[in-house]
Design a protein around this motif. Structure first.
Motif, PDB file in Angstrom:
ATOM      1  N   ALA A  33       2.768  -3.070  -0.072  1.00 47.19           N
ATOM      2  CA  ALA A  33       2.617  -2.236  -1.267  1.00 47.19           C
ATOM      3  C   ALA A  33       1.849  -0.961  -0.937  1.00 47.19           C
ATOM      4  CB  ALA A  33       1.891  -3.021  -2.362  1.00 47.19           C
ATOM      5  N   TYR A  34       0.831  -1.068  -0.092  1.00 45.23           N
ATOM      6  CA  TYR A  34       0.030   0.090   0.309  1.00 45.23           C
ATOM      7  C   TYR A  34       0.899   1.124   1.030  1.00 45.23           C
ATOM      8  CZ  TYR A  34      -3.703   2.793   2.528  1.00 45.23           C
ATOM      9  OH  TYR A  34      -4.516   3.808   2.952  1.00 45.23           O
ATOM     10  N   LYS A  35       1.769   0.645   1.911  1.00 45.02           N
ATOM     11  CA  LYS A  35       2.628   1.548   2.686  1.00 45.02           C
ATOM     12  C   LYS A  35       3.669   2.249   1.824  1.00 45.02           C
ATOM     13  CE  LYS A  35       2.159  -0.986   6.978  1.00 45.02           C
ATOM     14  NZ  LYS A  35       2.819  -1.870   7.946  1.00 45.02           N
ATOM     15  N   THR A  36       4.183   1.572   0.805  1.00 45.10           N
ATOM     16  CA  THR A  36       5.264   2.145   0.004  1.00 45.10           C
ATOM     17  C   THR A  36       4.799   2.819  -1.285  1.00 45.10           C
ATOM     18  OG1 THR A  36       5.668   0.033  -1.097  1.00 45.10           O
ATOM     19  CG2 THR A  36       6.949   0.504   0.895  1.00 45.10           C
ATOM     20  N   HIS A  37       3.582   2.549  -1.707  1.00 44.09           N
ATOM     21  CA  HIS A  37       3.091   3.072  -2.980  1.00 44.09           C
ATOM     22  C   HIS A  37       3.164   4.601  -3.052  1.00 44.09           C
ATOM     23  CE1 HIS A  37       0.647   3.733  -6.535  1.00 44.09           C
ATOM     24  NE2 HIS A  37      -0.088   4.567  -5.810  1.00 44.09           N
ATOM     25  N   GLY A  38       2.745   5.255  -1.993  1.00 40.84           N
ATOM     26  CA  GLY A  38       2.679   6.714  -1.990  1.00 40.84           C
ATOM     27  C   GLY A  38       4.015   7.412  -2.184  1.00 40.84           C
ATOM     28  N   MET A  39       5.103   6.704  -1.909  1.00 41.30           N
ATOM     29  CA  MET A  39       6.433   7.312  -2.050  1.00 41.30           C
ATOM     30  C   MET A  39       6.844   7.506  -3.503  1.00 41.30           C
ATOM     31  SD  MET A  39       8.642   5.481   0.889  1.00 41.30           S
ATOM     32  CE  MET A  39       7.706   4.203   1.682  1.00 41.30           C
ATOM     33  N   SER A  40       6.259   6.704  -4.397  1.00 44.77           N
ATOM     34  CA  SER A  40       6.666   6.785  -5.794  1.00 44.77           C
ATOM     35  C   SER A  40       5.521   7.173  -6.735  1.00 44.77           C
ATOM     36  CB  SER A  40       7.250   5.439  -6.240  1.00 44.77           C
ATOM     37  OG  SER A  40       6.261   4.437  -6.126  1.00 44.77           O
ATOM     38  N   CYS A  41       4.394   7.562  -6.170  1.00 45.86           N
ATOM     39  CA  CYS A  41       3.226   7.891  -6.982  1.00 45.86           C
ATOM     40  C   CYS A  41       2.986   9.399  -6.976  1.00 45.86           C
ATOM     41  CB  CYS A  41       1.995   7.158  -6.450  1.00 45.86           C
ATOM     42  SG  CYS A  41       0.455   7.611  -7.274  1.00 45.86           S
ATOM     43  N   GLU A  42       3.039   9.998  -8.151  1.00 45.08           N
ATOM     44  CA  GLU A  42       2.842  11.444  -8.268  1.00 45.08           C
ATOM     45  C   GLU A  42       1.443  11.851  -7.798  1.00 45.08           C
ATOM     46  OE1 GLU A  42       2.845  14.774 -11.759  1.00 45.08           O
ATOM     47  OE2 GLU A  42       4.176  13.054 -11.971  1.00 45.08           O
ATOM     48  N   GLN A  43       0.431  11.041  -8.124  1.00 47.72           N
ATOM     49  CA  GLN A  43      -0.931  11.358  -7.704  1.00 47.72           C
ATOM     50  C   GLN A  43      -1.060  11.330  -6.188  1.00 47.72           C
ATOM     51  OE1 GLN A  43      -3.939  12.311  -9.520  1.00 47.72           O
ATOM     52  NE2 GLN A  43      -4.162  12.874  -7.386  1.00 47.72           N
ATOM     53  N   CYS A  44      -0.414  10.372  -5.544  1.00 53.80           N
ATOM     54  CA  CYS A  44      -0.480  10.275  -4.085  1.00 53.80           C
ATOM     55  C   CYS A  44       0.186  11.475  -3.415  1.00 53.80           C
ATOM     56  CB  CYS A  44       0.161   8.985  -3.594  1.00 53.80           C
ATOM     57  SG  CYS A  44      -0.861   7.525  -3.879  1.00 53.80           S
ATOM     58  N   VAL A  45       1.244  11.977  -4.025  1.00 46.09           N
ATOM     59  CA  VAL A  45       1.911  13.158  -3.479  1.00 46.09           C
ATOM     60  C   VAL A  45       0.965  14.353  -3.548  1.00 46.09           C
ATOM     61  CG1 VAL A  45       3.817  14.790  -3.821  1.00 46.09           C
ATOM     62  CG2 VAL A  45       4.223  12.321  -3.998  1.00 46.09           C
ATOM     63  N   ARG A  55      -6.427   3.349  -3.635  1.00 45.63           N
ATOM     64  CA  ARG A  55      -7.777   2.927  -3.237  1.00 45.63           C
ATOM     65  C   ARG A  55      -7.968   1.426  -3.428  1.00 45.63           C
ATOM     66  NH1 ARG A  55     -11.571   7.381  -5.828  1.00 45.63           N
ATOM     67  NH2 ARG A  55     -10.087   6.922  -7.422  1.00 45.63           N
ATOM     68  N   ALA A  56      -7.462   0.887  -4.546  1.00 45.60           N
ATOM     69  CA  ALA A  56      -7.594  -0.546  -4.819  1.00 45.60           C
ATOM     70  C   ALA A  56      -6.811  -1.372  -3.806  1.00 45.60           C
ATOM     71  CB  ALA A  56      -7.126  -0.856  -6.237  1.00 45.60           C
ATOM     72  N   LEU A  57      -5.610  -0.924  -3.457  1.00 46.10           N
ATOM     73  CA  LEU A  57      -4.820  -1.641  -2.457  1.00 46.10           C
ATOM     74  C   LEU A  57      -5.519  -1.636  -1.102  1.00 46.10           C
ATOM     75  CD1 LEU A  57      -1.239  -0.383  -3.370  1.00 46.10           C
ATOM     76  CD2 LEU A  57      -2.084  -2.738  -3.565  1.00 46.10           C
ATOM     77  N   ARG A  58      -6.092  -0.509  -0.737  1.00 50.43           N
ATOM     78  CA  ARG A  58      -6.809  -0.420   0.541  1.00 50.43           C
ATOM     79  C   ARG A  58      -8.036  -1.332   0.537  1.00 50.43           C
ATOM     80  NH1 ARG A  58     -10.798   2.146   3.374  1.00 50.43           N
ATOM     81  NH2 ARG A  58     -10.246   2.815   5.464  1.00 50.43           N
ATOM     82  N   ALA A  59      -8.798  -1.300  -0.546  1.00 49.83           N
ATOM     83  CA  ALA A  59      -9.989  -2.142  -0.642  1.00 49.83           C
ATOM     84  C   ALA A  59      -9.621  -3.626  -0.575  1.00 49.83           C
ATOM     85  CB  ALA A  59     -10.742  -1.838  -1.931  1.00 49.83           C
ATOM     86  N   LEU A  60      -8.554  -3.996  -1.244  1.00 46.08           N
ATOM     87  CA  LEU A  60      -8.117  -5.406  -1.223  1.00 46.08           C
ATOM     88  C   LEU A  60      -7.671  -5.805   0.174  1.00 46.08           C
ATOM     89  CD1 LEU A  60      -7.554  -8.047  -2.617  1.00 46.08           C
ATOM     90  CD2 LEU A  60      -5.362  -7.109  -3.403  1.00 46.08           C
ATOM     91  N   ALA A  61      -6.943  -4.930   0.861  1.00 47.99           N
ATOM     92  CA  ALA A  61      -6.504  -5.235   2.227  1.00 47.99           C
ATOM     93  C   ALA A  61      -7.708  -5.426   3.137  1.00 47.99           C
ATOM     94  CB  ALA A  61      -5.600  -4.118   2.750  1.00 47.99           C
ATOM     95  N   LEU A  62      -8.714  -4.578   3.019  1.00 47.36           N
ATOM     96  CA  LEU A  62      -9.914  -4.723   3.837  1.00 47.36           C
ATOM     97  C   LEU A  62     -10.639  -6.033   3.535  1.00 47.36           C
ATOM     98  CD1 LEU A  62     -11.249  -1.070   3.752  1.00 47.36           C
ATOM     99  CD2 LEU A  62     -10.194  -2.250   5.694  1.00 47.36           C
ATOM    100  N   GLU A  63     -10.735  -6.367   2.250  1.00 47.39           N
ATOM    101  CA  GLU A  63     -11.385  -7.616   1.846  1.00 47.39           C
ATOM    102  C   GLU A  63     -10.642  -8.823   2.395  1.00 47.39           C
ATOM    103  OE1 GLU A  63     -12.022 -10.135  -2.227  1.00 47.39           O
ATOM    104  OE2 GLU A  63     -12.084  -7.958  -2.376  1.00 47.39           O
ATOM    105  N   LEU A  64      -9.315  -8.795   2.317  1.00 49.45           N
ATOM    106  CA  LEU A  64      -8.518  -9.911   2.811  1.00 49.45           C
ATOM    107  C   LEU A  64      -8.635 -10.043   4.325  1.00 49.45           C
ATOM    108  CD1 LEU A  64      -5.363  -9.436   0.582  1.00 49.45           C
ATOM    109  CD2 LEU A  64      -6.979 -11.358   0.498  1.00 49.45           C
ATOM    110  N   ARG A  65      -8.701  -8.936   5.035  1.00 44.49           N
ATOM    111  CA  ARG A  65      -8.854  -8.994   6.497  1.00 44.49           C
ATOM    112  C   ARG A  65     -10.187  -9.633   6.876  1.00 44.49           C
ATOM    113  NH1 ARG A  65      -6.297  -3.216   8.252  1.00 44.49           N
ATOM    114  NH2 ARG A  65      -4.171  -3.980   8.472  1.00 44.49           N
ATOM    115  N   ARG A  66     -11.228  -9.313   6.121  1.00 42.55           N
ATOM    116  CA  ARG A  66     -12.545  -9.892   6.407  1.00 42.55           C
ATOM    117  C   ARG A  66     -12.570 -11.395   6.137  1.00 42.55           C
ATOM    118  NH1 ARG A  66     -14.740  -4.760   4.514  1.00 42.55           N
ATOM    119  NH2 ARG A  66     -14.451  -5.456   2.381  1.00 42.55           N
ATOM    120  N   SER A  67     -11.778 -11.864   5.184  1.00 40.65           N
ATOM    121  CA  SER A  67     -11.833 -13.276   4.801  1.00 40.65           C
ATOM    122  C   SER A  67     -10.919 -14.164   5.641  1.00 40.65           C
ATOM    123  CB  SER A  67     -11.489 -13.427   3.313  1.00 40.65           C
ATOM    124  OG  SER A  67     -10.154 -13.061   3.064  1.00 40.65           O
TER     125      SER A  67
END
Length: 68
Positions: A33-45, A55-67
């Motif tokens: 989802a993190y990799k593809t989100h920016g393709m369809s998000c006006e704010q990300c463009v 930001r939430a997807l990135r934070a969740l990915a980091l949290e999951l990697r730590r666990s």
């Protein structure tokens, strides 16, 4: 991992359900989802650093990697 309560109908049946996922599978989906989100998000463009979803997807990915 508890993914939070949902109210979307499942197989046409309305009601509350509580999805869960193992950490490796959840991390895989979050990264996808993190990799593809920016393709369809006006704010990300415009500026991805201002996108709350990205930001939430990135934070969740980091949290999951730590666990793992």
């Amino acid at each position: 991992m508890d993914l939070g309560p949902r109210m979307e109908p499942i197989l046409g049946i309305a009601g509350r359900w509580f999805p869960r996922g193992c950490v490796p599978c959840t991390l895989q989906e979050v990264l996808a989802a993190y990799k593809t989100h920016g393709m369809s998000c006006e704010q990300c463009v415009d500026d991805a650093t201002l996108c709350n979803v990205q930001r939430a997807l990135r934070a969740l990915a980091l949290e999951l990697r730590r666990s793992r």
